[in-house]
Design a protein around this motif. Structure first.
Motif, PDB file in Angstrom:
ATOM      1  N   PRO A   6      -4.108   4.238   3.807  1.00  0.00           N
ATOM      2  CA  PRO A   6      -3.409   4.006   2.521  1.00  0.00           C
ATOM      3  C   PRO A   6      -2.162   2.761   2.364  1.00  0.00           C
ATOM      4  O   PRO A   6      -2.016   1.807   3.574  1.00  0.00           O
ATOM      5  CB  PRO A   6      -2.556   4.891   1.592  1.00  0.00           C
ATOM      6  N   SER A   7      -2.392   1.972   1.114  1.00  0.00           N
ATOM      7  CA  SER A   7      -1.274   1.062   1.523  1.00  0.00           C
ATOM      8  C   SER A   7      -2.513  -0.381   1.901  1.00  0.00           C
ATOM      9  O   SER A   7      -3.304  -0.216   2.763  1.00  0.00           O
ATOM     10  CB  SER A   7      -0.164   1.008   2.278  1.00  0.00           C
ATOM     11  N   LEU A   8      -0.946  -1.280   2.158  1.00  0.00           N
ATOM     12  CA  LEU A   8      -1.623  -3.059   2.574  1.00  0.00           C
ATOM     13  C   LEU A   8      -0.665  -3.976   2.905  1.00  0.00           C
ATOM     14  O   LEU A   8       0.139  -3.219   2.656  1.00  0.00           O
ATOM     15  CB  LEU A   8      -2.561  -3.426   1.557  1.00  0.00           C
ATOM     16  N   GLY A   9      -1.362  -5.401   3.213  1.00  0.00           N
ATOM     17  CA  GLY A   9       0.082  -6.545   3.609  1.00  0.00           C
ATOM     18  C   GLY A   9       0.917  -6.070   5.092  1.00  0.00           C
ATOM     19  O   GLY A   9       1.393  -6.506   5.008  1.00  0.00           O
ATOM     20  N   GLY A  10       0.934  -5.089   5.850  1.00  0.00           N
ATOM     21  CA  GLY A  10       1.225  -5.092   7.202  1.00  0.00           C
ATOM     22  C   GLY A  10       0.326  -5.940   8.034  1.00  0.00           C
ATOM     23  O   GLY A  10      -1.105  -6.259   7.801  1.00  0.00           O
ATOM     24  N   VAL A  11       1.013  -6.264   9.128  1.00  0.00           N
ATOM     25  CA  VAL A  11      -0.096  -6.617  10.112  1.00  0.00           C
ATOM     26  C   VAL A  11      -0.599  -6.428  10.999  1.00  0.00           C
ATOM     27  O   VAL A  11      -1.351  -6.664  11.226  1.00  0.00           O
ATOM     28  CB  VAL A  11       1.333  -7.588  11.594  1.00  0.00           C
ATOM     29  N   GLU A  12      -1.015  -5.292  10.232  1.00  0.00           N
ATOM     30  CA  GLU A  12      -2.382  -4.067  11.268  1.00  0.00           C
ATOM     31  C   GLU A  12      -3.529  -3.692  10.056  1.00  0.00           C
ATOM     32  O   GLU A  12      -3.309  -4.066   9.045  1.00  0.00           O
ATOM     33  CB  GLU A  12      -1.614  -3.026  11.500  1.00  0.00           C
ATOM     34  N   THR A  13      -4.566  -3.929  10.646  1.00  0.00           N
ATOM     35  CA  THR A  13      -5.555  -3.976   9.778  1.00  0.00           C
ATOM     36  C   THR A  13      -6.073  -2.317   9.153  1.00  0.00           C
ATOM     37  O   THR A  13      -5.698  -1.610   9.830  1.00  0.00           O
ATOM     38  CB  THR A  13      -7.114  -4.342   9.696  1.00  0.00           C
ATOM     39  N   LEU A  14      -6.097  -2.041   7.540  1.00  0.00           N
ATOM     40  CA  LEU A  14      -6.197  -1.103   7.922  1.00  0.00           C
ATOM     41  C   LEU A  14      -7.479  -0.566   7.127  1.00  0.00           C
ATOM     42  O   LEU A  14      -8.408  -1.103   6.331  1.00  0.00           O
ATOM     43  CB  LEU A  14      -5.081  -0.748   6.372  1.00  0.00           C
ATOM     44  N   VAL A  15      -8.090   0.449   6.773  1.00  0.00           N
ATOM     45  CA  VAL A  15      -8.696   1.250   6.161  1.00  0.00           C
ATOM     46  C   VAL A  15      -8.863   2.219   5.652  1.00  0.00           C
ATOM     47  O   VAL A  15      -8.146   2.575   5.786  1.00  0.00           O
ATOM     48  CB  VAL A  15      -9.988   0.457   7.186  1.00  0.00           C
ATOM     49  N   LEU A  16      -9.296   2.768   4.036  1.00  0.00           N
ATOM     50  CA  LEU A  16      -9.627   3.115   3.356  1.00  0.00           C
ATOM     51  C   LEU A  16     -10.778   3.226   2.889  1.00  0.00           C
ATOM     52  O   LEU A  16     -11.991   2.650   2.375  1.00  0.00           O
ATOM     53  CB  LEU A  16      -8.406   2.460   2.373  1.00  0.00           C
ATOM     54  N   HIS A  17     -11.280   4.916   2.038  1.00  0.00           N
ATOM     55  CA  HIS A  17     -12.974   5.411   2.034  1.00  0.00           C
ATOM     56  C   HIS A  17     -11.818   5.750  -0.051  1.00  0.00           C
ATOM     57  O   HIS A  17     -11.153   6.546  -0.341  1.00  0.00           O
ATOM     58  CB  HIS A  17     -13.097   6.002   2.395  1.00  0.00           C
ATOM     59  N   PRO A  18     -12.262   4.627  -0.976  1.00  0.00           N
ATOM     60  CA  PRO A  18     -11.756   5.027  -2.036  1.00  0.00           C
ATOM     61  C   PRO A  18     -11.675   5.848  -2.903  1.00  0.00           C
ATOM     62  O   PRO A  18     -10.970   6.837  -3.851  1.00  0.00           O
ATOM     63  CB  PRO A  18     -11.516   3.777  -2.863  1.00  0.00           C
ATOM     64  N   ALA A  19     -13.133   6.278  -2.785  1.00  0.00           N
ATOM     65  CA  ALA A  19     -13.152   7.264  -4.040  1.00  0.00           C
ATOM     66  C   ALA A  19     -13.172   8.987  -3.016  1.00  0.00           C
ATOM     67  O   ALA A  19     -12.902   9.772  -3.840  1.00  0.00           O
ATOM     68  CB  ALA A  19     -14.921   7.799  -3.187  1.00  0.00           C
ATOM     69  N   SER A  20     -12.401   8.897  -2.009  1.00  0.00           N
ATOM     70  CA  SER A  20     -12.467  10.301  -1.598  1.00  0.00           C
ATOM     71  C   SER A  20     -10.405  10.500  -1.764  1.00  0.00           C
ATOM     72  O   SER A  20      -9.558  11.218  -1.231  1.00  0.00           O
ATOM     73  CB  SER A  20     -12.712  10.527  -0.165  1.00  0.00           C
ATOM     74  N   THR A  21     -10.250   9.094  -1.674  1.00  0.00           N
ATOM     75  CA  THR A  21      -8.848   8.121  -1.299  1.00  0.00           C
ATOM     76  C   THR A  21      -8.026   8.300  -2.401  1.00  0.00           C
ATOM     77  O   THR A  21      -7.436   9.151  -3.555  1.00  0.00           O
ATOM     78  CB  THR A  21      -8.179   8.280   0.301  1.00  0.00           C
ATOM     79  N   SER A  22      -7.483   7.168  -2.797  1.00  0.00           N
ATOM     80  CA  SER A  22      -6.343   6.195  -3.661  1.00  0.00           C
ATOM     81  C   SER A  22      -6.945   6.837  -4.956  1.00  0.00           C
ATOM     82  O   SER A  22      -6.530   6.547  -6.045  1.00  0.00           O
ATOM     83  CB  SER A  22      -6.558   5.162  -3.530  1.00  0.00           C
ATOM     84  N   HIS A  23      -9.250   6.891  -5.386  1.00  0.00           N
ATOM     85  CA  HIS A  23      -9.254   7.159  -6.560  1.00  0.00           C
ATOM     86  C   HIS A  23      -9.637   8.453  -6.716  1.00  0.00           C
ATOM     87  O   HIS A  23     -10.650   8.690  -7.030  1.00  0.00           O
ATOM     88  CB  HIS A  23     -10.373   5.757  -6.527  1.00  0.00           C
TER      89      HIS A  23
END
Ligand SMILES: *Cc1c(COP(=O)(O)O)cnc(C)c1O
Length: 390
Positions: A334-351
């Protein structure tokens, strides 16, 4: 002092005055309190944000350095730094609303903010009406005599809708209500909401402002003095204060903010345009692509389209989960804005708390993947994303 015993000397260590030079980097004032020579100055310091430093919950010179830096970047006069983005959001919501009041908010909100507003409604007797982020007529229609504020986000998560800040903030101003804008996704590099009529700008500095995935922080920036004074007193009561070391890491991160945003945005463009042509992808949501619902507003409001985007996989949930377990360079997080590329599957996590109907209304599909582009080389990122699609 030469007759002091070791017990006392060990407590009262010498502090050589700094004369004739000064530190180049902002020092960390790792102290919870300050001592005074003059009792009158001490008494004065308790009641005003611009008086002497007294206690770190009120302020601290390292924290103040961060507050002044971000206030300057946003074109504001004053700021309050907090221990997290949610801390800043709560300073503003709890500081401005009381039972019986009403607020208007845009429909697509950061999950923590949405949860907090639900709490305000169910436990504190505060009313809320949701409107689209680009509809000043709906805002006008929603306002009641007890409406105190309108709450917007410059760029929403994960569909990257861009709020029509000039129109929405002008409507709020006409109606005499305070406009609050969460500018976390855009940063003052891409957009300065105060220039478009906002009264308060909020940040999770955890994200791009600090930028290195190593610190939590938040900040509220104020266009004017009156709201700042009111909320400064409330922030002290609430105790959501920033820690000096966290503020120091954030000030350190700020130095490269403009450089990092350029790469975050160009990496997002690189991936979004290629994904849009990929046969496994049915849609890409990034406001820099023609056809995105916010393409025109974004073109007028933002000086870059941001580092976050999402895309829909033709294969639905199974394809989304397969993609998540196939990336090698991008991190599942989760999260964003750091130097590393992050991926997330919203339907099963943030949402995951949203039901199927709410998910559909917010535009998030079972096969939607959110990407927060880091600052790596664009071809290394594309190599990773494209191998994960096959
Ligand atoms: C992360 C985030 C927040 C909350 O910030 P924290 O630092 O995690 O408390 C609020 N708004 C947006 C848009 C965010 O991305």
């Amino acid at each position: 002092m030469s007759d002091l015993r070791p017990d006392t000397r060990a407590v009262h260590v010498p502090r050589p005055p700094i004369e004739g030079s000064r530190p180049i980097s902002v020092p960390i004032y790792q102290t919870s309190g300050f001592s005074f020579d003059d009792p009158a100055v001490m008494a004065e310091s308790m009641g005003r944000p611009d008086a002497a430093f007294v206690y770190a919950r009120y302020s601290n010179p390292t924290v103040r350095s961060l507050e002044l830096a971000v206030a300057g970047l946003e074109g504001g006069e004053h700021a309050i730094a907090t221990g997290s983005g949610m801390g800043a959001i709560n300073v503003v919501l709890l500081g401005l609303l009381k039972p019986g009041d009403h607020m208007v908010a845009q429909r697509s909100l950061y999950g923590g903010t949405a949860a907090m507003i639900n709490d305000l409604v169910s436990r504190f007797g505060i009313g809320v009406t949701y409107v689209p982020e680009n509809d000043p007529a709906a805002l006008r229609a929603a306002v009641r005599p007890e409406t105190r504020l309108v709450y917007l986000e410059t760029i929403s998560n994960p569909m990257t809708l861009v709020a029509d800040l000039p129109a929405m903030c002008a409507a709020a101003r006409d109606l005499g209500i305070v406009s609050v804008v969460d500018n976390t996704f855009a940063t003052p590099v891409l957009c300065r909401p105060l220039e478009h009529g906002a009264d308060i700008v909020l940040h999770s500095t955890t994200k791009y402002l600090a930028g290195h995935t190593d610190v939590l922080g938040g900040l509220a920036v104020f266009a004017g003095r009156e709201l700042y004074d009111r909320l400064w007193h409330f922030a002290i009561e609430l105790g959501a204060s920033a820690d000096p070391f966290a503020a120091w890491l954030t000030v350190r991160g700020l130095a490269t903010l403009v450089l990092r945003m350029e790469r975050h945005c160009s990496n997002a463009r690189h991936l979004a345009t290629r994904l849009a042509e990929h046969p496994a992808v049915t849609a890409v949501h990034w406001p820099g692509l023609p056809g995105h619902p916010s393409y025109e507003v974004a073109g007028k409001l933002l000086s870059g389209f941001g580092g976050v985007f999402s895309f829909d996989l033709a294969g639905g949930r199974a394809a989304g989960e397969r993609f998540m377990s196939s990336v090698r360079l991008a991190l599942l997080a989760p999260s964003l804005g750091g130097v590393e590329t992050l991926v997330l599957h919203p339907a099963s996590t943030s949402h995951r708390a949203l039901g199927p109907e709410e998910l559909r209304r917010s535009g998030i599909g079972e096969g939607t993947v959110r990407v927060a582009a880091g600052i790596e080389h664009p071809e290394d990122l594309w190599a990773d994303v494209s191998q994960a699609l096959t």
